[in-house]
Design an enzyme around this catalytic site. Structure first.
Site, short mmCIF file in Angstrom:
data_model
loop_
_atom_site.label_atom_id
_atom_site.label_comp_id
_atom_site.label_asym_id
_atom_site.label_seq_id
_atom_site.Cartn_x
_atom_site.Cartn_y
_atom_site.Cartn_z
N ASN A 315 0.66 -1.48 0.19
CA ASN A 315 0.21 -0.19 -0.01
C ASN A 315 0.80 1.19 0.04
O ASN A 315 0.65 1.93 0.87
CB ASN A 315 -0.94 -0.27 1.08
CG ASN A 315 -2.41 0.57 0.65
OD1 ASN A 315 -2.48 1.46 -0.16
ND2 ASN A 315 -2.85 1.24 1.73
N HIS A 351 -9.36 3.74 8.90
CA HIS A 351 -9.44 2.62 7.68
C HIS A 351 -11.38 1.93 8.54
O HIS A 351 -11.53 1.46 8.20
CB HIS A 351 -8.63 1.72 8.60
CG HIS A 351 -6.95 1.01 7.69
ND1 HIS A 351 -6.65 1.86 7.47
CD2 HIS A 351 -7.35 0.74 6.77
CE1 HIS A 351 -6.19 1.36 6.96
NE2 HIS A 351 -6.10 0.22 6.36
#
Length: 459
Positions: A315, A351
């Site tokens: 990521n 998140h």
């Protein structure tokens, strides 16, 4: 007609229909990129913005139906903030507050006890895009000498138009799963500047197909092994009845397989960006580079025995965004550890609101802290340095890699199971071995340093 076909396809693949829609949408990026290269490359900027906008909206509608209005509202509000508030700290703070609040409200009102592919998934990508846009617009009003090299690259010299912001936000190569890129990069794409042959579509078909093939390879691995390593198995009596070693090995293998669904999506999406030219990163040592949108360093991800190496390979664009817009902008705190903790706290909240995210990222910080101390010990100890460079290293590497993969999967249990009752059940079944291992390592490392590192002589 499309719905029954998708239902049959999802049944034959053994995957939920939303997951099939998502993969198909990422793959659709390739024909979109081909249309752009063949027919639209020399068209005016307005035509390209409209193409990116409507193709992205079509993908949003295909996946989330009328819920695409959530992204449209945030894009419009972001544009109005830039236009009406100007290059001010108020713009940055207002953008950050509004976009994060909207995302967190979405998490709150759509939350379930399992991972669902819903409108909040691409919206978390969009949130970083729009907040980063506010930062870049603010940086454009500063003297270039007061900006870092990264900030100078992304800084915007003028306020973008609504069509420009919309095309940037909905660009089919990055709308659903990323990668992150700046509006300046998007502007260069539209201007036809991101090419190894100026004024012509880039020679990027082969590099794009390489990434597609690699991403598809990992997608096949996940499709084959994913059904054998389901999150739900953790909560069964059968898992509870397995011996301790089996439960640990399952966590190791589950973690590897589970991460491949992210790897495959990111690498395939990167291929779309390369095909359009957005992945062009200039020339190094006489070779054209196509890694500007790389979200994975696959070889490093597969071979590194270090937790830090995995984080550096995984990521990448999101981590770079957090470093550029959170960590480095907290320099005024005067404490790297505090900046690091604050950045991880931001990523935790970004998140979602589940306790599993908090545990996962706090565990990540603790593991990285212990690993850095262990690396410093090996570096400073003549005995351990000789051992690391000895013929025994292949054996050491195997043991280190086993521990690395095991304890990489360990915090991901909380990340994927979300709620306190679920991850606590799993960690109890393996006697909190990850917590115990790193706590013991943290406590004994200072004593090992005293024993293994020679004291510096003072004259």
């Amino acid at each position: 007609m499309a719905a029954p076909l998708l239902q049959k396809l999802s049944e034959s693949l053994g995957s939920p229909e939303p997951a099939v829609r998502l993969i198909l949408s990422i793959l659709i990026g390739y024909p979109c990129a081909a249309v752009y290269r063949q027919f639209l490359f020399h068209q005016p900027a307005t035509v390209l913005h409209l193409f990116h906008l409507f193709s992205g909206l079509a993908l949003a509608a295909f996946n989330f139906g009328a819920q695409l209005y959530h992204s449209a509202v945030c894009v419009l509000v972001q544009f109005l903030m830039l236009r009406l508030m100007g290059r001010t700290v108020t713009t940055v703070l207002s953008s950050f507050t509004f976009q994060m609040f909207y995302l967190l409200a979405g998490y709150y009102y759509t939350a379930t006890e399992q991972y669902d592919i819903k409108w909040t998934m691409p919206h978390c990508v969009l949130t970083l895009k729009l907040v980063g846009l506010a930062f870049d617009y603010y940086d454009g009003g500063k003297e270039p000498s007061k900006l870092s090299a990264e900030q100078r690259i992304g800084a915007l010299s003028s306020v973008p138009s609504l069509l420009e912001v919309a095309g940037f936000s909905y660009f089919y190569g990055g709308f659903l799963v990323g990668p992150q890129f700046t509006l300046r990069s998007y502007q260069k794409l539209v201007a036809g500047e991101l090419s190894d042959c100026p004024g012509q579509p880039p020679n990027s078909v082969f590099p794009a197909m390489k990434r597609f093939a690699l991403g598809f390879f990992f997608l096949v691995i996940y499709a084959i092994f994913g059904p054998y390593y389901q999150d739900s198995y953790y909560l069964t009596d059968e898992f509870e009845a397995q011996p301790f070693w089996y439960r640990c090995v399952f966590i190791l293998l589950w973690g590897k397989v589970m991460l491949y669904k992210y790897v495959s999506c990111w690498v395939i999406a990167e291929g779309v960006c390369i095909l359009t030219g957005l992945g062009y990163n200039g020339m190094v040592d006489g070779k054209h580079q196509w890694d500007a949108c790389a979200n994975m360093k696959v070889w490093l991800f597969e071979t590194t025995p270090l937790f830090g190496g995995t984080i550096a390979s995984f990521n990448i664009n999101t981590n770079a965004w957090a470093a550029r817009h959170v960590f480095k902008r907290l320099k005024f705190l005067g404490n790297k550890t505090l900046s690091h903790v604050s950045t991880l706290l931001f990523l935790t909240i970004w998140h979602g609101l589940h306790s599993g995210y908090i545990l996962c990222f706090s565990m990540e910080f603790f593991i990285i802290t212990v690993e850095r101390q262990a690396q410093a010990l090996v570096r400073d100890s003549p005995l351990l340095t000789r051992l690391a460079n000895s013929p025994l290293y292949p054996l050491i590497y195997v043991v280190q890699q086993f521990l690395h993969w095991l304890f990489m999967g360990y915090p991901l249990v909380a990340f994927c199971l979300f709620t306190y009752d679920k991850w606590l059940k799993v960690y109890s079944s393996v006697y909190f071995c990850g917590h115990v291992f790193f706590l013991v390592a943290y406590l004994i490392l200072p004593y090992l340093r005293k024993a293994l590192v020679p004291k510096k002589r003072t004259e």
